[in-house]
Design a protein around this motif. Structure first.
Motif, short mmCIF file in Angstrom:
data_model
loop_
_atom_site.label_atom_id
_atom_site.label_comp_id
_atom_site.label_asym_id
_atom_site.label_seq_id
_atom_site.Cartn_x
_atom_site.Cartn_y
_atom_site.Cartn_z
N LEU A 232 47.32 34.74 44.41
CA LEU A 232 47.47 36.11 44.86
C LEU A 232 46.80 37.05 43.87
O LEU A 232 46.70 36.75 42.68
CB LEU A 232 48.96 36.47 44.96
N ILE A 233 46.35 38.19 44.36
CA ILE A 233 45.81 39.25 43.51
C ILE A 233 46.84 40.38 43.47
O ILE A 233 47.22 40.92 44.51
CB ILE A 233 44.47 39.78 44.04
N MET A 234 47.31 40.70 42.27
CA MET A 234 48.25 41.80 42.10
C MET A 234 47.44 43.07 41.88
O MET A 234 46.65 43.17 40.94
CB MET A 234 49.20 41.54 40.93
N VAL A 235 47.66 44.06 42.74
CA VAL A 235 46.80 45.24 42.73
C VAL A 235 47.61 46.46 43.11
O VAL A 235 48.57 46.38 43.89
CB VAL A 235 45.62 45.02 43.72
N TRP B 10 53.41 34.87 37.54
CA TRP B 10 53.26 36.20 38.17
C TRP B 10 52.69 37.18 37.15
O TRP B 10 52.98 37.10 35.96
CB TRP B 10 54.64 36.65 38.61
N ARG B 11 51.89 38.11 37.62
CA ARG B 11 51.36 39.17 36.75
C ARG B 11 50.66 38.56 35.53
O ARG B 11 50.99 38.83 34.38
CB ARG B 11 52.48 40.12 36.33
N THR B 12 49.65 37.76 35.81
CA THR B 12 49.01 36.98 34.75
C THR B 12 47.50 37.10 34.83
O THR B 12 46.96 37.94 35.59
CB THR B 12 49.46 35.51 34.84
N ALA C 83 49.93 34.72 40.61
CA ALA C 83 49.47 36.06 40.98
C ALA C 83 48.76 36.66 39.78
O ALA C 83 49.37 36.89 38.73
CB ALA C 83 50.65 36.95 41.39
N VAL C 84 47.45 36.91 39.92
CA VAL C 84 46.62 37.43 38.85
C VAL C 84 46.45 38.93 39.01
O VAL C 84 46.14 39.42 40.10
CB VAL C 84 45.24 36.74 38.84
N GLY C 85 46.62 39.67 37.91
CA GLY C 85 46.49 41.11 37.96
C GLY C 85 45.05 41.56 38.10
O GLY C 85 44.15 41.02 37.47
N ALA C 86 44.84 42.59 38.92
CA ALA C 86 43.50 43.13 39.11
C ALA C 86 43.06 44.00 37.95
O ALA C 86 41.87 44.19 37.72
CB ALA C 86 43.44 43.94 40.41
#
Length: 394
Positions: free
Chosen positions: A27-30, A217-219, A235-238
């Protein structure tokens, strides 16, 4: 929204095995403002979005109405606002102020996410500090109350200090994650990269090998090391601020600062400021990129203009999914670990190549060095049943 009952658990439409929905998914965290910019570059089968920001619920509904096949969820960011306690591990910032959530209130918030068409619900967990003695009861309270949720559409967020990855603490964290009846999304907090801390990379690998329902998460690129070693998804942060946890700091607010342009340089397995790339390639031909956004253009071309900021973000998303496509094509276990080790070996060689081409010192990051080391053993499962019994609702 209609609901059905299956045994004791509440089942909402749209969830057909939450573990399968999460498995190997990147996932992309944005922020809600940037979601539409990256959406065309997110593959529906293996990707998705985690939305943050005040308008995240509205944006989630808009995207899911237009693209019902896309996985989209929201993160309320309670872990950036408030510290968890035994009595109030969950909470929510509202127009009327801070609201502590009991199980009934928690269910209402999770229902609200699903009513806004989130693919699954994510608990608004507050931040768990890193004192093993004082904060273990808080961690236990998060899992205990989450286990009272009679539903199958929920991921339990565990936002905590990197100190839980130390050898003295990681077994306690593992025991609690194993005891959770829902998948767990782990956020690691530190000033800077959490995995730059001694014992942290090894501790995270042990968690991934010991907790089969863990999502990172948030990585950042730690997502790939985690999934290679058994994590369910990531979930990788944008943006930089979304690539690690942030401890609550009461009284501070967001300003109007415009971040400097940063791009993922896939060959180096690291993010870099474009200004640094411009310095490196000031006197030689710059490296280019063949992703769908760049089309063979130089990585040094990005400026801080709005259009280039969006383009840089899209480039990074494309490169993340290019790397993820390769990971997804491997079999979990030795084959996937071998693929990841090869990526790290290649990155090492590219660092050496860059140094020779630019006649400058290019340090190989400490976290990449740690990922090249042998895998630590999985944590023992001792105490898992005891933790489950302690956390099971009465």
């Amino acid at each position: 929204m209609a609901e059905e009952r299956e045994g004791d658990d509440l089942v909402r439409p749209g969830i057909e095995g939450i573990d399968e929905l999460l498995r190997d998914r990147l996932l992309i965290m944005v922020n809600d403002r940037s979601a539409i910019d990256v959406l065309p570059y997110v593959p529906a089968r293996t990707g998705g979005l985690v939305l943050t920001g005040a308008a995240a619920p509205v944006r989630c509904r808009e995207i899911r109405n237009a693209r019902p096949e896309m996985v989209v969820v929201t993160d309320h960011g309670s872990h950036t606002e408030h510290i968890a306690s035994v009595d109030a591990p969950f909470g929510l910032k509202t127009r009327g102020g801070w609201r502590e959530l009991d199980v009934t209130g928690l269910n209402e918030v999770l229902d609200g996410q699903r009513d806004n068409r989130a693919s699954y619900a994510v608990t608004p967990t507050c931040f768990i500090e890193g004192d093993e003695t004082a904060d273990l009861p808080v961690l236990n309270a998060v899992i205990r109350q989450a286990n009272q949720l009679r539903r199958q559409d929920t991921v339990v967020l565990v936002p905590c200090s990197w100190r839980w990855l130390r050898r003295s603490c990681v077994s306690h964290l593992s025991e609690q994650i194993q005891a959770c009846r829902h998948p767990v999304a782990l956020i690691l907090q530190a000033d800077g990269d959490p995995l730059d801390r001694v014992q942290a990379p090894e501790g995270l690998r042990q968690l991934c090998r010991s907790c089969p329902r863990l999502v990172l998460w948030r990585t950042d690129l730690a997502a790939f090391d985690a999934m290679a070693h058994g994590a369910l998804g990531a979930a990788v942060g944008a943006s930089a601020v979304l690539r690690h946890g942030v401890a609550p700091r009461p009284g501070t607010g967001g300003g109007g600062h415009k971040p400097y342009p940063v791009v993922l340089v896939r060959r180096l397995l690291r993010y870099h400021r474009v200004a640094t790339l411009q310095d490196w390639f000031a006197h030689i031909a710059p490296w280019t990129c063949d992703c769908a956004v760049c089309g063979g253009a130089a990585l040094t071309r990005f400026t801080d203009s709005d259009a280039h900021t969006v383009a840089a973000l899209r480039h990074t998303v494309c490169e993340l999914y290019g790397l993820h496509e390769e990971l997804d094509a491997t079999l979990p276990g030795d084959e996937r670990i071998g693929w990841w080790r090869q990526q790290l070996a290649d990155a090492w060689e590219y660092h050496r190549l860059l140094a020779s081409q630019t006649d400058t010192e290019v340090a190989f990051p400490k976290v990449l060095q740690s990922w090249r080391r042998p895998c630590p053993p999985a944590l023992p499962m001792v105490g898992r049943r005891r933790a489950q019994d302690r956390s099971r609702p009465s």
